[in-house]
Write a protein that holds these residues in place. Structure first.
Motif, PDB file in Angstrom:
ATOM      1  N   LEU A   1       0.860  -1.182   0.000  1.00 36.45           N
ATOM      2  CA  LEU A   1       0.000   0.000   0.000  1.00 36.45           C
ATOM      3  C   LEU A   1       0.899   1.235   0.000  1.00 36.45           C
ATOM      4  O   LEU A   1       1.681   1.438   0.934  1.00 36.45           O
ATOM      5  CB  LEU A   1      -0.899  -0.006   1.243  1.00 36.45           C
ATOM      6  CG  LEU A   1      -1.912   1.121   1.349  1.00 36.45           C
ATOM      7  CD1 LEU A   1      -2.917   1.071   0.205  1.00 36.45           C
ATOM      8  CD2 LEU A   1      -2.630   1.025   2.695  1.00 36.45           C
TER       9      LEU A   1
ATOM     10  N   THR B   1      -0.268   4.566  -1.010  1.00 36.07           N
ATOM     11  CA  THR B   1      -1.051   5.799  -1.184  1.00 36.07           C
ATOM     12  C   THR B   1      -0.364   6.984  -0.523  1.00 36.07           C
ATOM     13  O   THR B   1      -0.212   8.047  -1.138  1.00 36.07           O
ATOM     14  CB  THR B   1      -2.472   5.632  -0.617  1.00 36.07           C
ATOM     15  OG1 THR B   1      -3.057   4.444  -1.159  1.00 36.07           O
ATOM     16  CG2 THR B   1      -3.339   6.832  -0.957  1.00 36.07           C
ATOM     17  N   ASP B   2       0.050   6.837   0.713  1.00 35.39           N
ATOM     18  CA  ASP B   2       0.691   7.952   1.434  1.00 35.39           C
ATOM     19  C   ASP B   2       1.979   8.385   0.751  1.00 35.39           C
ATOM     20  O   ASP B   2       2.273   9.578   0.667  1.00 35.39           O
ATOM     21  CB  ASP B   2       0.968   7.579   2.892  1.00 35.39           C
ATOM     22  CG  ASP B   2      -0.301   7.445   3.719  1.00 35.39           C
ATOM     23  OD1 ASP B   2      -1.358   7.947   3.285  1.00 35.39           O
ATOM     24  OD2 ASP B   2      -0.231   6.835   4.803  1.00 35.39           O
TER      25      ASP B   2
ATOM     26  N   LEU C   1      -5.191  -0.222  -7.995  1.00 31.86           N
ATOM     27  CA  LEU C   1      -6.019   0.229  -6.873  1.00 31.86           C
ATOM     28  C   LEU C   1      -6.677  -0.994  -6.275  1.00 31.86           C
ATOM     29  O   LEU C   1      -7.217  -1.834  -7.011  1.00 31.86           O
ATOM     30  CB  LEU C   1      -7.126   1.176  -7.355  1.00 31.86           C
ATOM     31  CG  LEU C   1      -6.756   2.613  -7.609  1.00 31.86           C
ATOM     32  CD1 LEU C   1      -7.932   3.353  -8.221  1.00 31.86           C
ATOM     33  CD2 LEU C   1      -6.328   3.294  -6.329  1.00 31.86           C
TER      34      LEU C   1
ATOM     35  N   ASN D   1      -7.448  -1.155   0.968  1.00 29.74           N
ATOM     36  CA  ASN D   1      -6.472  -0.368   1.736  1.00 29.74           C
ATOM     37  C   ASN D   1      -6.506  -0.654   3.227  1.00 29.74           C
ATOM     38  O   ASN D   1      -5.815   0.007   3.990  1.00 29.74           O
ATOM     39  CB  ASN D   1      -6.677   1.132   1.491  1.00 29.74           C
ATOM     40  CG  ASN D   1      -7.955   1.667   2.106  1.00 29.74           C
ATOM     41  OD1 ASN D   1      -8.740   0.933   2.708  1.00 29.74           O
ATOM     42  ND2 ASN D   1      -8.185   2.950   1.942  1.00 29.74           N
TER      43      ASN D   1
ATOM     44  N   LEU E   1      -6.838  12.859  -3.587  1.00 32.37           N
ATOM     45  CA  LEU E   1      -7.214  11.726  -4.420  1.00 32.37           C
ATOM     46  C   LEU E   1      -8.646  11.329  -4.064  1.00 32.37           C
ATOM     47  O   LEU E   1      -8.967  11.176  -2.883  1.00 32.37           O
ATOM     48  CB  LEU E   1      -6.282  10.540  -4.185  1.00 32.37           C
ATOM     49  CG  LEU E   1      -4.809  10.736  -4.529  1.00 32.37           C
ATOM     50  CD1 LEU E   1      -4.009   9.488  -4.155  1.00 32.37           C
ATOM     51  CD2 LEU E   1      -4.627  11.072  -5.997  1.00 32.37           C
TER      52      LEU E   1
ATOM     53  N   THR F   1     -10.360   8.602  -4.086  1.00 31.27           N
ATOM     54  CA  THR F   1     -10.505   7.148  -4.025  1.00 31.27           C
ATOM     55  C   THR F   1     -11.686   6.803  -3.125  1.00 31.27           C
ATOM     56  O   THR F   1     -12.124   7.612  -2.313  1.00 31.27           O
ATOM     57  CB  THR F   1      -9.227   6.483  -3.480  1.00 31.27           C
ATOM     58  OG1 THR F   1      -8.890   7.095  -2.234  1.00 31.27           O
ATOM     59  CG2 THR F   1      -8.067   6.637  -4.446  1.00 31.27           C
TER      60      THR F   1
ATOM     61  N   GLN G   1     -10.285   1.976  -0.850  1.00 32.30           N
ATOM     62  CA  GLN G   1      -9.321   1.871  -1.940  1.00 32.30           C
ATOM     63  C   GLN G   1      -8.002   2.528  -1.586  1.00 32.30           C
ATOM     64  O   GLN G   1      -7.975   3.588  -0.957  1.00 32.30           O
ATOM     65  CB  GLN G   1      -9.852   2.563  -3.203  1.00 32.30           C
ATOM     66  CG  GLN G   1     -10.933   1.804  -3.908  1.00 32.30           C
ATOM     67  CD  GLN G   1     -11.364   2.537  -5.161  1.00 32.30           C
ATOM     68  OE1 GLN G   1     -11.499   3.750  -5.172  1.00 32.30           O
ATOM     69  NE2 GLN G   1     -11.584   1.786  -6.226  1.00 32.30           N
ATOM     70  N   GLY G   2      -6.930   1.908  -2.035  1.00 29.20           N
ATOM     71  CA  GLY G   2      -5.603   2.479  -1.895  1.00 29.20           C
ATOM     72  C   GLY G   2      -4.765   2.141  -3.110  1.00 29.20           C
ATOM     73  O   GLY G   2      -5.073   1.214  -3.858  1.00 29.20           O
ATOM     74  N   VAL G   3      -3.707   2.921  -3.317  1.00 26.56           N
ATOM     75  CA  VAL G   3      -2.783   2.667  -4.418  1.00 26.56           C
ATOM     76  C   VAL G   3      -1.780   1.604  -3.967  1.00 26.56           C
ATOM     77  O   VAL G   3      -1.209   1.714  -2.878  1.00 26.56           O
ATOM     78  CB  VAL G   3      -2.031   3.956  -4.821  1.00 26.56           C
ATOM     79  CG1 VAL G   3      -1.068   3.673  -5.966  1.00 26.56           C
ATOM     80  CG2 VAL G   3      -3.014   5.068  -5.190  1.00 26.56           C
ATOM     81  N   TRP G   4      -1.606   0.609  -4.782  1.00 29.94           N
ATOM     82  CA  TRP G   4      -0.665  -0.468  -4.493  1.00 29.94           C
ATOM     83  C   TRP G   4       0.499  -0.440  -5.480  1.00 29.94           C
ATOM     84  O   TRP G   4       0.309  -0.213  -6.670  1.00 29.94           O
ATOM     85  CB  TRP G   4      -1.303  -1.825  -4.696  1.00 29.94           C
ATOM     86  CG  TRP G   4      -2.283  -2.308  -3.701  1.00 29.94           C
ATOM     87  CD1 TRP G   4      -2.966  -1.591  -2.768  1.00 29.94           C
ATOM     88  CD2 TRP G   4      -2.728  -3.649  -3.591  1.00 29.94           C
ATOM     89  NE1 TRP G   4      -3.806  -2.411  -2.082  1.00 29.94           N
ATOM     90  CE2 TRP G   4      -3.691  -3.689  -2.567  1.00 29.94           C
ATOM     91  CE3 TRP G   4      -2.425  -4.825  -4.263  1.00 29.94           C
ATOM     92  CZ2 TRP G   4      -4.337  -4.857  -2.187  1.00 29.94           C
ATOM     93  CZ3 TRP G   4      -3.070  -5.991  -3.891  1.00 29.94           C
ATOM     94  CH2 TRP G   4      -4.008  -5.997  -2.864  1.00 29.94           C
TER      95      TRP G   4
END
Length: 142
Positions: free
Chosen positions: A19, A21-22, A52, A55, A110, A112, A116-119
């Motif tokens: 993860l 996202t941060d 995505l 999260n 974002l 999202t 959801q989070g960016v992976w």
């Protein structure tokens, strides 16, 4: 309509789904300048991917890693093994997941979903630094 583009390097990681996202938001302070728009994140590598997904529960990332290993296991005999036995499986997984994602921007953040989070999906055993090109298009805050 305004455009912004930058390239940044993610922290090096070994094989797995992370993860990030941060880390993405920290590398894109200009997001805060946009009222509405889109950010495209493009991975400049062929053995890692961006997606995505969940999260909250880290078990989802572990299950995804395990599932991708079953789809393209390192134990198969591949013709392309220039950088080791995890080379071709990494290329297959990267193509399946994808090199880029596009996320809406709303109010400088974002947009999202709640879960959801960016992976970052890293498919190589050895630690690699990965570069991401971020392209933002949108309406800036006044």
């Amino acid at each position: 309509m305004s455009w912004s583009q930058s390239t940044f390097t993610l922290s090096p990681r070994t094989r797995g789904c992370y993860l990030i996202t941060d880390e993405i938001v920290q590398n894109l302070p200009e997001l805060q300048e946009y009222k509405a728009g889109l950010v495209n994140l493009f991975m400049q590598h062929t053995s890692a991917a961006l997606t995505l997904n969940e999260n909250w529960d880290s078990d989802v990332r572990l299950d995804m890693t395990d599932s991708l290993e079953k789809i393209a296991p390192e134990s198969w005999s591949f013709r392309h093994d220039a950088e080791g036995s995890d080379d071709m499986p990494a290329h297959i997984k990267s193509s399946l997941i994808g090199a880029s994602i596009t996320i809406p921007i709303k109010g400088g953040r974002l947009a999202t979903g709640t879960w959801q989070g960016v992976w970052l999906c890293e498919f190589r055993r050895m630690r690699h630094s990965r570069k991401v090109v971020a392209t933002i298009q949108g309406e800036k805050l006044k």
